[in-house]
Design a protein around this motif. Structure first.
Motif, PDB file in Angstrom:
ATOM      1  N   LEU A   1       0.827  -1.211   0.000  1.00  0.00           N
ATOM      2  CA  LEU A   1       0.000   0.000   0.000  1.00  0.00           C
ATOM      3  C   LEU A   1       0.862   1.262   0.000  1.00  0.00           C
ATOM      4  N   LEU A   2       1.874   1.272   0.843  1.00  0.00           N
ATOM      5  CA  LEU A   2       2.708   2.462   0.984  1.00  0.00           C
ATOM      6  C   LEU A   2       3.588   2.695  -0.233  1.00  0.00           C
ATOM      7  N   ARG A   3       4.107   1.636  -0.807  1.00  0.00           N
ATOM      8  CA  ARG A   3       5.076   1.763  -1.902  1.00  0.00           C
ATOM      9  C   ARG A   3       4.412   1.755  -3.277  1.00  0.00           C
ATOM     10  N   HIS A   4       3.436   0.857  -3.446  1.00  0.00           N
ATOM     11  CA  HIS A   4       2.843   0.671  -4.766  1.00  0.00           C
ATOM     12  C   HIS A   4       1.410   1.188  -4.870  1.00  0.00           C
ATOM     13  N   GLY A   5       0.817   1.579  -3.753  1.00  0.00           N
ATOM     14  CA  GLY A   5      -0.501   2.203  -3.790  1.00  0.00           C
ATOM     15  C   GLY A   5      -1.685   1.271  -3.730  1.00  0.00           C
ATOM     16  N   SER A   6      -1.461  -0.035  -3.752  1.00  0.00           N
ATOM     17  CA  SER A   6      -2.583  -0.974  -3.670  1.00  0.00           C
ATOM     18  C   SER A   6      -2.063  -2.381  -3.398  1.00  0.00           C
ATOM     19  N   THR A   7      -2.971  -3.249  -3.013  1.00  0.00           N
ATOM     20  CA  THR A   7      -2.654  -4.667  -2.861  1.00  0.00           C
ATOM     21  C   THR A   7      -3.873  -5.484  -3.246  1.00  0.00           C
ATOM     22  N   ARG A   8      -3.652  -6.642  -3.834  1.00  0.00           N
ATOM     23  CA  ARG A   8      -4.730  -7.558  -4.205  1.00  0.00           C
ATOM     24  C   ARG A   8      -4.975  -8.616  -3.136  1.00  0.00           C
ATOM     25  N   LYS A   9      -4.178  -8.597  -2.082  1.00  0.00           N
ATOM     26  CA  LYS A   9      -4.276  -9.643  -1.072  1.00  0.00           C
ATOM     27  C   LYS A   9      -5.082  -9.161   0.130  1.00  0.00           C
ATOM     28  N   ASN A  10      -6.152  -9.877   0.421  1.00  0.00           N
ATOM     29  CA  ASN A  10      -6.986  -9.613   1.590  1.00  0.00           C
ATOM     30  C   ASN A  10      -6.341 -10.182   2.852  1.00  0.00           C
ATOM     31  N   GLY A  11      -5.389 -11.070   2.668  1.00  0.00           N
ATOM     32  CA  GLY A  11      -4.710 -11.654   3.815  1.00  0.00           C
ATOM     33  C   GLY A  11      -3.739 -12.730   3.393  1.00  0.00           C
ATOM     34  N   ILE A  12      -3.030 -13.253   4.379  1.00  0.00           N
ATOM     35  CA  ILE A  12      -2.074 -14.339   4.163  1.00  0.00           C
ATOM     36  C   ILE A  12      -2.157 -15.285   5.362  1.00  0.00           C
ATOM     37  N   VAL A  13      -2.224 -16.577   5.085  1.00  0.00           N
ATOM     38  CA  VAL A  13      -2.227 -17.606   6.130  1.00  0.00           C
ATOM     39  C   VAL A  13      -0.854 -18.280   6.140  1.00  0.00           C
ATOM     40  N   ILE A  14      -0.286 -18.427   7.318  1.00  0.00           N
ATOM     41  CA  ILE A  14       1.056 -18.988   7.490  1.00  0.00           C
ATOM     42  C   ILE A  14       0.974 -20.296   8.271  1.00  0.00           C
ATOM     43  N   ASP A  15       1.729 -21.308   7.835  1.00  0.00           N
ATOM     44  CA  ASP A  15       1.846 -22.558   8.585  1.00  0.00           C
ATOM     45  C   ASP A  15       3.314 -22.956   8.595  1.00  0.00           C
ATOM     46  N   LEU A  16       3.969 -22.769   9.730  1.00  0.00           N
ATOM     47  CA  LEU A  16       5.396 -23.078   9.818  1.00  0.00           C
ATOM     48  C   LEU A  16       5.649 -24.580   9.757  1.00  0.00           C
ATOM     49  N   ALA A  17       4.701 -25.384  10.243  1.00  0.00           N
ATOM     50  CA  ALA A  17       4.904 -26.837  10.254  1.00  0.00           C
ATOM     51  C   ALA A  17       5.008 -27.391   8.833  1.00  0.00           C
ATOM     52  N   SER A  18       4.154 -26.922   7.944  1.00  0.00           N
ATOM     53  CA  SER A  18       4.157 -27.412   6.569  1.00  0.00           C
ATOM     54  C   SER A  18       5.005 -26.542   5.649  1.00  0.00           C
ATOM     55  N   GLY A  19       5.320 -25.327   6.104  1.00  0.00           N
ATOM     56  CA  GLY A  19       6.068 -24.391   5.268  1.00  0.00           C
ATOM     57  C   GLY A  19       5.197 -23.625   4.290  1.00  0.00           C
ATOM     58  N   GLN A  20       3.881 -23.782   4.393  1.00  0.00           N
ATOM     59  CA  GLN A  20       2.972 -23.128   3.456  1.00  0.00           C
ATOM     60  C   GLN A  20       2.687 -21.680   3.837  1.00  0.00           C
TER      61      GLN A  20
END
Length: 249
Positions: free
Chosen positions: A214-233
């Protein structure tokens, strides 16, 4: 596919106000990322970040392993400690507020441009959802929420005012009926069992990457990100095709 755009007022005004709620595991990583962003934006001629860190907790010895505190910080307010550290090291003029968001928001109003909740309390999320301050189509409030368990978590980026975008409350409606878990770890071993060493950094980095877009490029297409360290996803969540149209409160 819809996206979330940085409001024009950020560029027109030349400043972006940011409130960070929670200065612990996730919040400390957010503060560090914002310090990096601030220096980068200065070099790029971007807007200045005006940051307020809100947390009523004091540093405990158990916090030293997984949070951005040192032994000499024990007993001091987390919010003030982090604000002072970056002010002294990098010449910032950030503010640390030792209180709960629900108690200090009116004193700090108007609403920030970006609100980042880094405290895993359902009651705080509900409070944000029901207290949208004075958001408008011209100046909406961007809300980034960070949450995690021991080895997984999520960062959800939404907004209030004008063209609303889904928030953490839309993605996790069960928050409405959840009770707060205020249990504190009594030892370092318990703290690491509850939240692994790098989970906060991983979740905060994912979430702050959206803020940087948002700050650098003015927009984002991602509503969120889910992280799982166990699987690496790391799984992105796209915005829905149509934004949520809402009236200003």
């Amino acid at each position: 596919m819809s996206n979330l755009k940085a409001p024009d007022v950020w560029t027109d005004r030349g400043t972006v106000t940011v409130w960070i709620v929670g200065a612990g595991g996730n919040g400390g990583e957010v503060v560090d990322a914002l310090a990096q962003f601030s220096l980068a934006l200065k070099a790029l001629g971007g807007p200045k970040l005006e940051v307020t860190i809100i947390d009523d907790a004091k540093v405990r010895e158990v916090n030293l392993v997984r949070q951005r505190f040192w032994a000499g910080d024990v007993g001091a307010f987390k919010s003030i400690t982090l604000a002072n550290r970056y002010n002294l090291l990098l010449g910032m003029r950030w503010q640390g507020v030792p209180g709960r968001l629900e108690d200090v928001a009116e004193e700090l109003s108007p609403a920030p441009d970006i609100l980042i909740t880094a405290v895993d309390l359902a009651s705080t999320r509900r409070w944000v959802g029901s207290h949208r301050w004075r958001c408008s189509a011209r100046s909406p409030m961007i809300w980034l929420d960070l949450g995690n368990n021991a080895r997984n978590g999520q960062a959800i980026l939404g907004s209030f005012g004008g063209e609303g975008h889904p928030t953490v409350l839309d993605h996790y409606p069960e928050i409405e009926g959840m009770a707060d878990d205020t249990t504190k770890s009594c030892s370092t071993a318990e703290a690491i069992a509850a939240q692994d060493c790098l989970v906060n950094r991983a979740v905060a980095t994912a979430g702050m990457s959206l803020i940087w877009e948002l700050l650098r490029h003015g927009s984002t297409r991602k509503n969120g990100i889910v992280i799982d360290l166990a699987s690496g996803q790391q799984i992105p969540i796209a915005f829905p095709a149509q934004p949520i149209m809402e009236a200003s409160p």
